[in-house]
Enzyme design. Sequence first.
Site, mmCIF file in Angstrom:
data_model
loop_
_atom_site.group_PDB
_atom_site.id
_atom_site.type_symbol
_atom_site.label_atom_id
_atom_site.label_comp_id
_atom_site.label_asym_id
_atom_site.label_seq_id
_atom_site.Cartn_x
_atom_site.Cartn_y
_atom_site.Cartn_z
ATOM 1 N N HIS A 651 0.845 -1.205 0.000
ATOM 2 C CA HIS A 651 0.000 0.000 0.000
ATOM 3 C C HIS A 651 0.872 1.245 0.000
ATOM 4 O O HIS A 651 2.078 1.184 0.260
ATOM 5 C CB HIS A 651 -0.896 0.022 1.246
ATOM 6 C CG HIS A 651 -0.102 0.095 2.524
ATOM 7 N ND1 HIS A 651 0.566 -0.982 3.045
ATOM 8 C CD2 HIS A 651 0.144 1.129 3.371
ATOM 9 C CE1 HIS A 651 1.187 -0.638 4.156
ATOM 10 N NE2 HIS A 651 0.957 0.651 4.378
ATOM 11 N N ASP A 653 0.992 5.163 1.794
ATOM 12 C CA ASP A 653 0.408 5.866 2.925
ATOM 13 C C ASP A 653 -0.157 7.192 2.456
ATOM 14 O O ASP A 653 0.326 7.765 1.480
ATOM 15 C CB ASP A 653 1.483 6.152 3.996
ATOM 16 C CG ASP A 653 2.012 4.864 4.616
ATOM 17 O OD1 ASP A 653 1.274 3.866 4.621
ATOM 18 O OD2 ASP A 653 3.163 4.882 5.074
ATOM 19 N N HIS A 703 4.780 -0.158 -0.111
ATOM 20 C CA HIS A 703 5.396 -1.053 0.869
ATOM 21 C C HIS A 703 4.360 -1.978 1.494
ATOM 22 O O HIS A 703 3.169 -1.707 1.430
ATOM 23 C CB HIS A 703 6.122 -0.247 1.950
ATOM 24 C CG HIS A 703 5.231 0.740 2.656
ATOM 25 N ND1 HIS A 703 4.841 1.920 2.068
ATOM 26 C CD2 HIS A 703 4.674 0.728 3.896
ATOM 27 C CE1 HIS A 703 4.074 2.597 2.920
ATOM 28 N NE2 HIS A 703 3.949 1.887 4.031
ATOM 29 N N ARG A 713 3.582 -8.272 17.463
ATOM 30 C CA ARG A 713 4.480 -7.193 17.079
ATOM 31 C C ARG A 713 3.711 -5.877 17.141
ATOM 32 O O ARG A 713 2.560 -5.803 16.705
ATOM 33 C CB ARG A 713 4.982 -7.454 15.668
ATOM 34 C CG ARG A 713 5.854 -6.357 15.131
ATOM 35 C CD ARG A 713 6.261 -6.627 13.670
ATOM 36 N NE ARG A 713 7.046 -5.492 13.211
ATOM 37 C CZ ARG A 713 6.972 -4.965 12.014
ATOM 38 N NH1 ARG A 713 6.147 -5.473 11.112
ATOM 39 N NH2 ARG A 713 7.710 -3.926 11.682
#
Length: 722
Positions: A651, A653, A703, A713
Site C-alpha cells: 500500500h 500511505d 510497501h 508485534r
Amino acid sequence: DCELCIMDYFILLLLLTEPDFIKTHCTAFKPLGACNNTKLLVLTVATQETDGFLRFMQSANYFNYTIKVLGMGEEWRGGDVGRSIGGGQKVRLLKQAMEGLADQEDLVVLSVDSYDLIFAGGPDEILRKFQEANHKVLFSAEGLIWPDKRLQDKYPAVRSGKRFLNSGGVIGYAPFVNQIVEQWNLHDNDDDQLFYTKIYLDPQQRESLNMSLDHKCHIFQNLNGAIDEVLLKFGTERVRVRNTVFDTLPVVIHGNANTKIYLNYLGNYIPNAWNYERGCGVCNHNMVDLSQLKYPTVLVGVFIQQPTPFLSEFFHRLVTLDYPKDKLKIFVHNNEVYHERHMQRFWEESKDIFNSFKVVGPEENLSQGEARNMGMELCRQDPGCDHYFSIDADVMLTNKQTLKILIEQNRKIIAPLVSRHGKLWSNFWGALSLDGYYARSEDYIDIVQSKRVGVWNIPYMAHVYLIKGEVLRNELTERNHFVLEKLDPDMALSRHARELGIFMYITNRHEFGRLISTANFNTSHYNSDLWQIFENPVDWKEKYIHPNYTQIFTENYLEQPCPDVFWFPVFSERACDELVEEMEHFGSWSGGQHEVRGQHTLRPLMNCDFGCSLQGYSVTHCDLGCSLQGYAVMNFVVKYTPGRQSYLRPHHDSSTFTINVALNSKGIDFQGGGCRFHRYNCSIESPRKGWSFMHPGRLTHLHEGLPTTNGTRYIAVSFIDP
Ligand SMILES: *[C@@H]1O[C@H](CO)[C@@H](O)[C@H](O)[C@H]1NC(C)=O
Ligand SMILES: *[C@@H]1O[C@H](CO)[C@@H](O)[C@H](O)[C@H]1NC(C)=O
Ligand SMILES: *[C@@H]1O[C@H](CO)[C@@H](O)[C@H](O)[C@H]1NC(C)=O
Ligand SMILES: *[C@@H]1O[C@H](CO)[C@@H](O)[C@H](O)[C@H]1NC(C)=O
Ligand SMILES: *[C@@H]1O[C@H](CO)[C@@H](O)[C@H](O)[C@H]1NC(C)=O
Ligand SMILES: *[C@@H]1O[C@H](CO)[C@@H](O)[C@H](O)[C@H]1NC(C)=O
Ligand SMILES: *[C@@H]1O[C@H](CO)[C@@H](O)[C@H](O)[C@H]1NC(C)=O
C-alpha cells in the site's frame, strides 16, 4: 631591630640614602603615616560561637585585627537584645576587661558586637579615621533613637549626619573608654545603649571625655533604617560597603535590629567572600575531606507530598547516590495513595540495601509539617545520626556526589541549588519581603544561573537540604520546627533557623540537579509520565528518548537500508514498553483492517528538529527533511498477531512521508515481521526496538508489512503532512 615609629621624614631620608640599612635592620616596616605608637585592640562580647560570631572572626582575621573575646562560654543574661532592651552584661564584661588596660594611653580600644557585625576594612584604616575624627571617644550613630525616645531633645543637633547613639560600636583611647565603663553599676539585663546614651547626653561628660558620634559613617555603618543608603562596592581585591548619602566607606558593618538578613546578604560579598575577579574567597574555609574520614551516618528523609511524575527515576537516583548505603537510613513519608504501588516496589527492591528503611504512608493522615517533624526527630533522637538530609520527591539529583559535596562543605545547614529547567524557580530565596515571603535579591538571578558561584547565606530554603545532627540536638532542638502559625513547613523551619541565628547556606559550586514540576500531573493514565513532555521536558527526554538519539545529528548516527528509507533510534526501551502497555490498557483496538490505536501519544516527537537536521545529509533529502515541520495528523499504534492481523498488503500511505517505530523486539516478542519496499526490491527484516524508519509515503515507496509468524508485534506510525 629598629623601632620604626620615628618621625616620617627620618625614614624617608633613610630610604633615600640607605635603603640597604632599612632592608637589613628592619623586620617590620609600616607605611609612612601609619607610623606612630598607637595600637588598636578589638574587644567583643560573645558567649557562644554562633555562625555570626564565626563570620565576624573570619573577617577580623582576614584583616589581621587583634581581638579579645569576652564572656565566651558564660551564660547570657543580657536579655533578648534584638527585641527589647538589655545587653548590660556586655558593659560589665567590658568594664572588667578595661581595668587592666586603663593606663595604656597609646591604646585605642574598639568595642563592637560580634554576632551581627562584619569588618569591611582593616585596623590601619580605622585608626586613621579615628584620629582624623579628633576625639577621644567615638560612638557609632544611627538615624533612629532607641530605647528612650524622650531623650531626643537632649541630643545635640547635627547639621547633616546621623544624630543618635548606637552602642554596637565604640572606639576610643583606653583611659577614656575606661572612664565611661567604670561607671557601670547596673544589672546584666539593663540596657547598654541607654547607659552610654545617658553619659553621652551629659554635656559635662561629653566635653571632659571628648566624646562624639560617627555621624557620617566613616567607621561605623548601622544598617537599621539605613538599608537604602548602602551599596556594595566591588573591587578587584575585596568588596566594601559604600554609604551613598555621605559618600563614605564604613569599616564596621552592623546588622542591628531587623537587618540581619540584609547583613547576611552583604556578608556574601564583604570583605572577601565573593567578587567578580576572584569568585568565591571563602568557599574552601573549614571544609572537611571525606576521603580522610569514615563516612558519617545520614538519615535521609524523603517526602512525597503530592502526585509526582518520574518517581521511579527519583528512587533510582537515591539508590545510585555515591555514598556507602550502609551509612544511609531512609525515612519516607508518602502522602499519596496513587504512589503506594511505586513505594511498595521501591521498598521491596531496596530495603536490604540501606542501613534501615521506614515508611509512613497516607493512612497515617499526617500533615506535611507533622511528617517533616517526624523525620527530623528520628535523627535528633539518634546520637549516631551525623546528618539529616531532607529531600522532596520533586528534586532530581543528577549529581551522584551531592551528599558527599554537601557534607564536605561542612556548614550547619546547607542546601544544594536546584531549579526548574530553564526557569528562575529554585529552592531558595535571596531576600524576604516585610511579611516574610519571597522577595528577589539583587543577586538572585545570577546565583540561579550560576553567573555567581559560591556558598551563599540565605534566608529561606526548601525541597532539599542537609542539617548536622548535632545542630538538631543542640540548637534546633524543638520537636515541631516545621509547624509555625500558618506558614508552610519549610518557611517555618527557615524562620526558626533565622531566629536562632543559624545560617542557612545554598551552594551552587556544582551542578546538583533540578526541580521538576508537579503541576498538571494527570495520574489517570496507565503510565502517566508519558504525558509529561511539556511540563517536564528534560525528564521526559531522559526517560523516553533513545540514549543515542542526539547522535543522529552529531555523528550521522543513521542508516539507509533501502533507498530513501532512513533508519535511526528514537524511543528508549522504556518508552516502547510504556506505549504498548498504555495501548493495551486502553483495551479496545479498532476493528478495521489493522489494529490501530492512538492519536496523541506520538505527537510530541513530531517537532522539526530531527527533520531539519537531516538537511545536511544530502540535497535531495533537504525538502523531505524540512517538511517534517509539517503536521502529523495520523499517529497510531499497530498490533500484528498471527490469527488476527499478521501483515499488511502492499500500500501507499496518505502522507508525504511516514515514520514507523518498532515498539518491541524480534526474536524475543515475536517472529517474522518487517517491511518490504517493492520498487527497490528491498526489505528490512530485523526491525530494532525503539528505532524508526522514515520514508516517503506515496508513489515511490509502495510497501507492505511482512507477516508476523509468532507472538505479537507492535509498531507506532505517524503520517506526516497527509
Ligand atoms: C595579614 O597578615 C598576613 C600574614 O602576616 C598577611 O599575609 C596578610 O596580607 C595580612 N592581611 C591584610 C589584609 O593585611
Ligand atoms: C578633643 O580632643 C582633641 C585632641 O585629641 C582636641 O583637638 C579637641 O578640641 C577636643 N574636643 C573637644 C570637644 O574637647
Ligand atoms: C485527616 O486529618 C485531617 C486534618 O487533621 C482531618 O480533617 C481528616 O478528617 C483526617 N482524615 C482521616 C481519614 O482521618
Ligand atoms: C486526565 O486524563 C483523563 C484521561 O485522559 C481525562 O479524562 C481528564 O480530563 C484529565 N484530567 C485533567 C485534569 O486534565
Ligand atoms: C549507543 O551507541 C553506542 C555507539 O555509539 C553503542 O555502543 C551503544 O550500545 C548504543 N546504545 C544503545 C542503547 O543502543
Ligand atoms: C529481489 O532480491 C532478491 C534477493 O535479495 C533476488 O533474489 C531477486 O531476484 C530480486 N528480484 C528482482 C525482481 O530483482
Ligand atoms: C512461538 O512463541 C512461543 C513463546 O514465545 C514459543 O513457545 C513457540 O515455540 C513459538 N512457536 C514457533 C512456531 O516459533
